[in-house]
Write a protein that holds these residues in place. Structure first.
Motif, mmCIF file in Angstrom:
data_model
loop_
_atom_site.group_PDB
_atom_site.id
_atom_site.type_symbol
_atom_site.label_atom_id
_atom_site.label_comp_id
_atom_site.label_asym_id
_atom_site.label_seq_id
_atom_site.Cartn_x
_atom_site.Cartn_y
_atom_site.Cartn_z
ATOM 1 N N PHE A 227 0.830 -1.208 0.000
ATOM 2 C CA PHE A 227 0.000 0.000 0.000
ATOM 3 C C PHE A 227 0.863 1.256 0.000
ATOM 4 O O PHE A 227 0.504 2.259 -0.630
ATOM 5 C CB PHE A 227 -0.919 -0.003 1.210
ATOM 6 N N GLY A 228 1.998 1.198 0.702
ATOM 7 C CA GLY A 228 2.888 2.358 0.694
ATOM 8 C C GLY A 228 3.358 2.696 -0.709
ATOM 9 O O GLY A 228 3.404 3.869 -1.099
ATOM 10 N N GLU A 229 3.693 1.682 -1.494
ATOM 11 C CA GLU A 229 4.128 1.918 -2.866
ATOM 12 C C GLU A 229 2.982 2.448 -3.737
ATOM 13 O O GLU A 229 3.161 3.393 -4.519
ATOM 14 C CB GLU A 229 4.673 0.618 -3.464
ATOM 15 N N LEU A 230 1.797 1.857 -3.598
ATOM 16 C CA LEU A 230 0.649 2.317 -4.384
ATOM 17 C C LEU A 230 0.249 3.739 -4.011
ATOM 18 O O LEU A 230 -0.073 4.561 -4.883
ATOM 19 C CB LEU A 230 -0.527 1.363 -4.186
ATOM 20 N N ALA A 231 0.272 4.036 -2.706
ATOM 21 C CA ALA A 231 -0.076 5.387 -2.267
ATOM 22 C C ALA A 231 0.970 6.393 -2.732
ATOM 23 O O ALA A 231 0.629 7.517 -3.123
ATOM 24 C CB ALA A 231 -0.205 5.413 -0.746
ATOM 25 N N HIS A 232 2.225 6.010 -2.702
ATOM 26 C CA HIS A 232 3.287 6.916 -3.156
ATOM 27 C C HIS A 232 3.110 7.261 -4.632
ATOM 28 O O HIS A 232 3.277 8.425 -5.032
ATOM 29 C CB HIS A 232 4.647 6.250 -2.924
ATOM 30 N N ARG A 233 2.779 6.271 -5.446
ATOM 31 C CA ARG A 233 2.607 6.525 -6.884
ATOM 32 C C ARG A 233 1.388 7.399 -7.162
ATOM 33 O O ARG A 233 1.362 8.131 -8.157
ATOM 34 C CB ARG A 233 2.475 5.202 -7.620
ATOM 35 N N LEU A 235 0.042 9.707 -4.807
ATOM 36 C CA LEU A 235 0.176 11.019 -4.186
ATOM 37 C C LEU A 235 1.394 11.790 -4.675
ATOM 38 O O LEU A 235 1.398 13.017 -4.659
ATOM 39 C CB LEU A 235 0.243 10.858 -2.662
ATOM 40 N N ARG A 236 2.427 11.046 -5.079
ATOM 41 C CA ARG A 236 3.643 11.702 -5.552
ATOM 42 C C ARG A 236 4.094 11.054 -6.864
ATOM 43 O O ARG A 236 5.102 10.342 -6.896
ATOM 44 C CB ARG A 236 4.757 11.616 -4.514
ATOM 45 N N PRO A 237 3.332 11.255 -7.922
ATOM 46 C CA PRO A 237 3.680 10.612 -9.201
ATOM 47 C C PRO A 237 5.003 11.138 -9.735
ATOM 48 O O PRO A 237 5.363 12.298 -9.540
ATOM 49 C CB PRO A 237 2.506 10.991 -10.118
ATOM 50 N N GLU A 238 5.717 10.255 -10.420
ATOM 51 C CA GLU A 238 6.990 10.650 -11.023
ATOM 52 C C GLU A 238 6.723 11.599 -12.188
ATOM 53 O O GLU A 238 5.767 11.418 -12.943
ATOM 54 C CB GLU A 238 7.732 9.412 -11.534
ATOM 55 N N PRO A 239 7.563 12.609 -12.339
ATOM 56 C CA PRO A 239 7.368 13.528 -13.481
ATOM 57 C C PRO A 239 7.568 12.798 -14.794
ATOM 58 O O PRO A 239 8.377 11.876 -14.894
ATOM 59 C CB PRO A 239 8.449 14.595 -13.259
ATOM 60 N N ALA A 240 6.818 13.201 -15.792
ATOM 61 C CA ALA A 240 6.924 12.564 -17.105
ATOM 62 C C ALA A 240 8.310 12.780 -17.678
ATOM 63 O O ALA A 240 8.872 13.876 -17.616
ATOM 64 C CB ALA A 240 5.864 13.131 -18.047
ATOM 65 N N ALA A 241 8.864 11.701 -18.208
ATOM 66 C CA ALA A 241 10.205 11.783 -18.787
ATOM 67 C C ALA A 241 10.174 12.620 -20.057
ATOM 68 O O ALA A 241 9.264 12.501 -20.882
ATOM 69 C CB ALA A 241 10.729 10.377 -19.095
ATOM 70 N N VAL A 242 11.175 13.449 -20.223
ATOM 71 C CA VAL A 242 11.252 14.315 -21.400
ATOM 72 C C VAL A 242 12.055 13.596 -22.463
ATOM 73 O O VAL A 242 13.178 13.156 -22.232
ATOM 74 C CB VAL A 242 11.924 15.657 -21.044
ATOM 75 N N SER A 243 11.455 13.431 -23.610
ATOM 76 C CA SER A 243 12.139 12.752 -24.706
ATOM 77 C C SER A 243 13.316 13.580 -25.204
ATOM 78 O O SER A 243 13.223 14.807 -25.344
ATOM 79 C CB SER A 243 11.151 12.502 -25.857
#
Length: 252
Positions: A227-233, A235-243
């Motif tokens: 749940f910690g991993e799912l909640a982290h993703r 609440l704090r999503p990783e920024p989209a990678a810039v091509s």
């Protein structure tokens, strides 16, 4: 926290509870069920004088489909409840991130919901316990569990209120000591139940109780990590990678 986030966390909590239930099911089947079988064998070997009762559900079904249904449903249910508690606790129990808060919540819940009542009224295998006292034993166990949960909540509130005066460290120590003292009084005042037959193997009883504790620790620990991993993703999503090949807009 808005309703959409709460709903998403609730769904993720139930999924994490299901995943943790699958892990706990493996532990229960390989670690717990052999002890149950041994206890049933002991009970049957001491019941020659009693009329044999017809099993409504076979032992093989109990140890497979029945075990899986019980653990997985329990995992989903407690996962949803824990997710709602997480929504309340996030940001209120210190400067912890989503993962750390999930682990802290699952560890506290394991202690308050299971370990504290377990130390006073530990789990017993088949052949242990008088059927006539099952109502009393169940009532005492749930009373101990409710008391433990309420005291844990009170300890958290007391610690937060004492922190400005004593500092975080001493406030935490004072809250934990207060919790331990009141739980100790409850242990002393509530009646003790000891219905283990004198000839019941002590090693089997010890293994059964350790396996019961291991199953719960696996369930709650697995939930905290998943749940910690799912909640982290969420609440704090990783920024989209810039091509690297994307065109950079010219400055205005």
């Amino acid at each position: 926290m808005n309703s959409a986030t709460v709903r998403n966390l609730l769904v993720r909590g139930m999924l994490a509870g299901l995943g943790a239930g699958v892990i706990a099911l493996v532990v229960a089947y390989f670690l717990g069920e052999p002890n149950v079988d041994s206890a049933i064998g002991f009970e049957e070997s001491h019941a020659h004088s009693h009329e044999h009762e017809v099993e409504l559900v076979s032992r093989s079904l109990q140890s497979t489909a029945g075990l899986a249904t019980g653990i997985l449903l329990y995992g989903v249910a407690f996962g949803g409840i824990a997710a709602l508690a997480y929504c309340f606790a996030l940001g209120r129990v210190g400067r912890f991130g989503p993962r750390a808060t999930a682990l802290l919540l699952s560890g506290t819940a394991l202690l308050a919901v299971y370990v504290v009542p377990f130390l006073k009224y530990p789990a017993n295998p088949p052949a242990v316990g008088d059927p006539d006292t099952i109502g009393e034993r169940t009532t005492l166990y749930f009373l101990m569990m409710v008391l433990s949960v309420l005291l844990a909540v009170a300890a958290v509130i007391a610690g937060k209120r004492l922190a400005p005066k004593l500092g975080t460290w001493y406030a935490t120590v004072a809250a934990v000591l207060g919790f331990a003292v009141v739980i100790g009084l409850a242990y002393a005042l509530l009646p003790t139940i000891n219905e283990v037959p004198g000839d019941f193997p002590a090693t089997l009883l010890w293994r059964f109780r350790l396996s019961a504790l291991a199953i719960q620790a696996t369930l709650w620990g697995g939930f905290g990590l998943l749940f910690g991993e799912l909640a982290h993703r969420l609440l704090r999503p990783e920024p989209a990678a810039v091509s690297t090949g994307a065109a950079v807009p010219a400055p205005q």
